[in-house]
Design a protein around this motif. Structure first.
Motif, PDB file in Angstrom:
ATOM      1  N   ILE A  98     -66.109 -23.066 -50.443  1.00 36.50           N
ATOM      2  CA  ILE A  98     -67.198 -23.795 -50.564  1.00 36.50           C
ATOM      3  C   ILE A  98     -66.963 -24.947 -49.640  1.00 36.50           C
ATOM      4  CG2 ILE A  98     -68.013 -25.771 -52.067  1.00 36.50           C
ATOM      5  CD1 ILE A  98     -67.523 -23.852 -54.401  1.00 36.50           C
ATOM      6  N   PHE A  99     -65.690 -25.414 -49.396  1.00 34.06           N
ATOM      7  CA  PHE A  99     -65.432 -26.379 -48.662  1.00 34.06           C
ATOM      8  C   PHE A  99     -65.702 -25.894 -47.187  1.00 34.06           C
ATOM      9  CE2 PHE A  99     -62.250 -28.284 -45.361  1.00 34.06           C
ATOM     10  CZ  PHE A  99     -62.783 -29.583 -45.612  1.00 34.06           C
ATOM     11  N   CYS A 100     -65.054 -24.697 -46.656  1.00 30.88           N
ATOM     12  CA  CYS A 100     -65.330 -24.410 -45.246  1.00 30.88           C
ATOM     13  C   CYS A 100     -66.825 -23.943 -45.048  1.00 30.88           C
ATOM     14  CB  CYS A 100     -64.519 -22.934 -45.098  1.00 30.88           C
ATOM     15  SG  CYS A 100     -62.829 -23.189 -45.146  1.00 30.88           S
ATOM     16  N   THR A 101     -67.688 -23.488 -45.908  1.00 30.88           N
ATOM     17  CA  THR A 101     -68.946 -22.975 -45.651  1.00 30.88           C
ATOM     18  C   THR A 101     -69.774 -24.508 -45.453  1.00 30.88           C
ATOM     19  OG1 THR A 101     -69.494 -22.659 -48.092  1.00 30.88           O
ATOM     20  CG2 THR A 101     -68.894 -20.840 -46.561  1.00 30.88           C
ATOM     21  N   THR A 102     -69.522 -25.460 -46.528  1.00 31.02           N
ATOM     22  CA  THR A 102     -70.207 -26.600 -46.516  1.00 31.02           C
ATOM     23  C   THR A 102     -70.175 -27.521 -45.374  1.00 31.02           C
ATOM     24  OG1 THR A 102     -69.838 -26.692 -48.943  1.00 31.02           O
ATOM     25  CG2 THR A 102     -70.499 -28.771 -47.708  1.00 31.02           C
ATOM     26  N   LEU A 103     -68.957 -27.422 -44.854  1.00 24.94           N
ATOM     27  CA  LEU A 103     -68.658 -28.028 -43.369  1.00 24.94           C
ATOM     28  C   LEU A 103     -69.483 -27.232 -42.622  1.00 24.94           C
ATOM     29  CD1 LEU A 103     -66.807 -30.203 -41.705  1.00 24.94           C
ATOM     30  CD2 LEU A 103     -65.198 -28.176 -41.629  1.00 24.94           C
TER      31      LEU A 103
END
Length: 960
Positions: free
Chosen positions: A318-323
């Motif tokens: 979630i963190f990587c894709t949101t970024l």
């Protein structure tokens, strides 16, 4: 990131290494007390693990009776390992999908940078709270295959779990179609038939190829996903590099100018256009870009340690894709104008910008003509295809490859997830006719039949070939799943069950509640009618499973924990509530013995206590050694008979002691019996004096305990089809002792009772018959309350109530009117009141001789024996009735015989007779008293109930 790529390449070129062949020998760990008494071990707590041999620790009986033994060493096998990086990669690939390349820049042009980031934040807030809830549930125990369905069903129970499991499986199948259509929408520069049919043809061919990859097993699928991930990362790097390369004149004519302050400011605010030009519609289109968070959980059965891989992999993904989403929104919004013509002639040669509109004017380009005519074909707002990111990137073809990787990896991930969820649902056998798809093949138990079913569903949806139509439906289904996942976590947290101990501590029940409420609200904000349909379908499935299917499973759900909490809370709160006559309920302790041997007694009490009051079936076992606990067996029988009752068994030296102990110990707080219900001892004349004395003194103890009392007598004259086991029903002590029913049930009845469930007279419709109530003594009104409660049942609703009372012949009408007025105040519908006058009671009883013959074996006839004193005769046979005692109670005996004659004359065709139970005098011999009870109820062709309240009101006509 370097270590991540190293792991990816290692997996790709070496595959997943199985460790099943490695054996580790270790000795059994035993306690210092005994070699049989084991020390704490995982094996004894892991009985539900897949591919795990069930191990049972030694029982207390074994520990007490068996000498110490030495156990040989045992083998311990390890299972396949799938790296955490594979879980992270799968989540990222499923989150990155068709929306990333085909819609995100278009959403930026519609909503602007600010609202675009708000859309991302709102979507991520829902998915993050859901991920936290998933992490908590996944770390609260061993997660088997089935992923999301497994978590919800084992937390909220099979009713909600199976309902959402079916919907979620369908949502994953629809997601396959979504991403395949996204892949097929990319323009390849050639037309085979037309644009719409080209999407259909390419989509069907593509999903067919993906199907064959899944048939190759998890190893093939994992290698394909690693390849897609590498391509996707390369295309993303290509895009970022492209934003830094100075644009050519051709790119400028198409709207890309590189980073520019004016373009950034212009694109901060929204510019809604077309039918999709509103916030919630854009959110609905974007939200599927976040739905891949469950992909890792959905393949939980293929993970070595799901409780570690799911939280870490999901949250990092979630963190990587949101970024990445934030970067694309900002970079595209800061470098590309919304409208451009793509015409090189729009390049301004002079310095004049008069009449020019938009930020491109300051950069030497005039797109005013196409903007005003709404004929612009280029720019951020006019591309629904891949060309915007391809325009910005350094290499257009890498972006096309990224589209391939994003869409195909997501489609492949969902194509694997949907069958695995559905396979777990099929194996649970909650729905009929779907177990065919639960069969697994190969070492990984691959659901090949499920793959084919998912493929067929995806093909059907692909034929729609409209991405914007499919996306909101998928959003709705996934939001529903997220809602229930968060609700599962919230509910498990608030019930405070000791079994809720998630190792993941970074969750909160209020964030879970927010996630559930936000998901529910967004469903209606997107497409309210689709939300209504979704919840309607789930409600139908829930009702079907709860009331029709009723799966026989016990998963220790939070619903069970909540039921316990509510029951405990309400029971404790009732202790502060004072009793009130308006709320009186006959809470019955029913001495059934084994309930299946006395179905009529069970049915009689069940008819007036079901959904009204407490019922406890009691069984006294007169043994002084170990007895088998049959509670579960009899509770199942009661449930199958649809009787809402508890069952308890008690060991005692005598029957009287057992009943007395049960009356003292049964119940909890206010949920305590106040009425004892027993069967009549119809075989009393063949029983021992001690048995008769035990029975009668049980009645005495009932009154001493301030209990109400009901005695049911099933008559021998009833047809076997009207009721069953009537002989057994009247042999109360024998049944309570647990004697085999074959010793006292006739052969005909035994043959008809081979069925575990026998229909009794209380289960048959009462028709137009009546219930006769002989209200001889005012005991508080229990004798009226019981028939009233009976007539509230469906099978007794058409019965009428007649009340018989005593009265004088001269004042007969006054007595009748007074009773009718009283009953009217009690709001009990009575058909008629019959007054039994002194004239009816005055003649000598016709059946007195029969009564004398009945009690003759129990009389001393001491006056006829001149040489022996009464005391000596009583010492030898204390249970017998002296002549003095018999004469003292002769008038009462005549009244009982006379009353029986009146009952037999008036109640030959009734369904049920209730008679006030005479209270025994302290000096009345047990044999004489039971003879009275026998006389009162003999000769009838329907069940008779002797009823006595505890002299306290159970009826009132006051409203306070």
């Amino acid at each position: 990131m370097v270590s991540l790529f190293i792991n990816f390449f290692f997996l790709f070129f070496t595959g997943t290494k199985s460790e099943s062949g490695q054996k580790d020998m270790e000795l059994r760990k035993t306690s210092i007390y005994n070699t049989i008494d084991m020390a704490p071990q995982l094996d004894y707590y892991a009985n539900t693990l897949p591919h795990q041999e069930i191990k049972i620790r030694p029982s207390l009986d074994v520990l007490r009776k068996t000498f110490e033994v030495r156990f040989p060493p045992v083998e311990k096998r390890s299972h396949c390992c799938v790296f955490l990086t594979l879980q992270l990669m799968r989540c990222m690939l499923n989150i990155w999908g068709v929306i990333l390349f085909l819609r995100l820049t278009w959403i930026t042009s519609q909503a602007g940078i600010v609202l675009g980031l708000v859309i991302i934040a709102l979507a991520v807030s829902v998915t993050t709270t859901t991920a936290l809830s998933i992490s908590a549930i996944a770390t609260n125990g061993r997660v088997k295959s089935g992923g999301t369905y497994f978590m919800i069903s084992r937390t909220l129970g099979p009713e909600l779990g199976a309902s959402i499991g079916l919907i979620f499986s369908l949502a994953n199948a629809l997601a396959v179609a979504l991403h395949t259509v996204g892949f097929s929408e990319v323009s390849y520069g050639t037309i085979m038939v037309d644009s719409l049919n080209d999407v259909r043809i390419i989509g069907v061919v593509t999903v067919t190829i993906l199907l064959f990859i899944t048939f190759g097993g998890m190893d093939w699928e994992a290698k394909a996903q690693i390849f897609f991930f590498i391509v996707l990362m390369a295309s993303f790097v290509d895009y970022l590099v492209g934003t830094l390369i100075p644009p050519t004149l051709l790119k400028k004519s198409q709207g890309f100018f590189g980073y520019d302050r004016d373009i950034f400011i212009e694109n901060l605010t929204p510019s809604w256009r077309g039918p999709d030009g509103n916030f919630f519609r854009q959110f609905a289109i974007f939200f599927p870009a976040c739905t891949g968070i469950l992909s890792g959980a959905n393949i939980s059965g293929d993970l070595k340690d799901p409780s570690t891989a799911i939280p870490k992999g999901t949250l990092m993904a979630i963190f990587c894709t949101t970024l990445s989403y934030v970067v694309i929104v900002i970079t595209s919004g800061a470098s590309t104008v919304r409208d451009a013509s793509g015409n090189m002639t729009d390049l301004m040669t002079g310095n004049s910008t008069s009449g020019c509109l938009g930020p491109a004017c300051k950069l030497g380009w005039n797109f005013t003509t196409c903007v005003q005519s709404q004929a612009c074909s280029q720019g951020l707002a006019n591309y629904s295809q891949v060309l915007v990111m391809g325009l910005i990137s350094g290499s257009y073809y890498l972006i096309v490859a990224g589209v391939f990787a994003a869409t195909l990896s997501s489609a492949l991930g969902f194509l694997v997830s949907a069958p695995k969820i559905f396979q777990c649902l099929c194996k649970d056998n909650v729905y009929p006719y779907i177990s065919f798809f639960g069969k697994g093949y190969g070492k990984n138990n691959e659901p090949l039949r499920g793959y084919i079913l998912t493929y067929l569903i995806a093909v059907a949806i692909i034929l729609v070939a409209q991405l914007n139509i499919i996306a909101p439906f998928i959003s709705n289904f996934f939001l529903c799943s997220y809602c229930l996942i968060n609700l599962s976590c919230f509910h498990a947290s608030i019930v405070n069950s000791p079994g809720w101990r998630p190792a993941f501590k970074y969750y909160n029940k209020w964030t879970a509640l927010y996630g559930a409420m936000a998901s529910f609200a967004l469903m209606f904000a997107f497409t309210w009618w689709a939300a209504l349909v979704t919840w309607f379908v789930i409600s139908l499935l829930f009702i079907y499973i709860t009331y029709l299917k009723k799966p026989n499973v016990n998963w220790g759900s939070s619903i069970q924990a909540s039921s316990y909490n509510m029951a405990l809370s309400f029971s404790v709160s009732l202790t502060d509530v004072k009793d009130h006559v308006k709320n009186f309920r006959p809470q019955c302790l029913v001495m059934t013995g084994p309930p299946k041997q006395r179905p009529a007694l069970v049915d009689f009490v069940g008819c007036f206590t079901k959904q009204v009051s407490l019922m406890i079936c009691g069984n006294i076992i007169m043994v002084s050694f170990f007895f088998q606990d049959s509670t579960d067996q009899y509770v199942k029988w009661l449930n199958k008979r649809k009787v809402r009752s508890f069952y308890t068994q008690f060991t005692a030296n005598t029957l009287r002691d057992g009943v007395r102990y049960l009356m003292q110990a049964s119940g909890l707080g206010k949920l305590k019996p106040n009425t004892l219900v027993i069967g009549f001892k119809s075989n009393w004349m063949e029983s021992s004096p001690t048995s008769i004395d035990d029975y009668i003194h049980t009645i005495y103890d009932t009154f001493d305990a301030n209990y109400c009392l009901c005695i049911l007598r099933m008559m021998d004259g009833l047809d076997i089809n009207d009721h069953a086991d009537f002989k057994g029903l009247d042999t109360w002590p024998r049944i309570l002792l647990g004697i085999n029913s074959q010793t006292y049930i006739s052969n005909d009845i035994s043959e008809n009772s081979k069925s575990d469930q026998v229909k009794t007279v209380f289960k048959n419709a009462g028709g137009t018959k009546t219930i006769d109530v002989y209200w001889i003594a005012d005991d508080g009104g229990l004798i009226l309350l019981v028939p009233y409660l009976l007539t509230r049942r469906k099978c007794w609703r058409s019965c009428k109530i007649r009340v018989f009372i005593l009265g004088d012949e001269e004042n007969m009408m006054e007595s009748r009117d007074a009773m009718m007025a009283l009953l009217k105040r009690f709001r009990i519908n009575v058909t008629d009141v019959v007054v039994m006058t002194d004239t009816e009671r005055s003649p000598q009883p016709k059946n007195m001789n029969r009564f004398l013959e009945t009690v003759a074996p129990y009389r001393l006839y001491d006056e006829q024996q001149e040489d022996v004193s009464v005391q000596e005769l009583k010492k030898k046979e204390p249970w017998k009735i002296s002549d003095k005692q018999f004469e003292a109670f002769r008038l009462k005996s005549e009244r009982k015989v006379r009353l029986n004659e009146i009952i037999r004359r008036n109640s030959q065709n009734t369904t049920l007779v209730l008679v006030s139970l005479p209270v025994p005098h302290g000096d009345c011999p047990s044999a004489l008293y039971i003879a009275w009870l026998d006389t009162l109820t003999c000769g009838l062709h329907c069940p008779a109930v002797l009823v006595r309240g505890n002299q306290e009101n159970v009826l009132t006509f006051y409203c306070q």
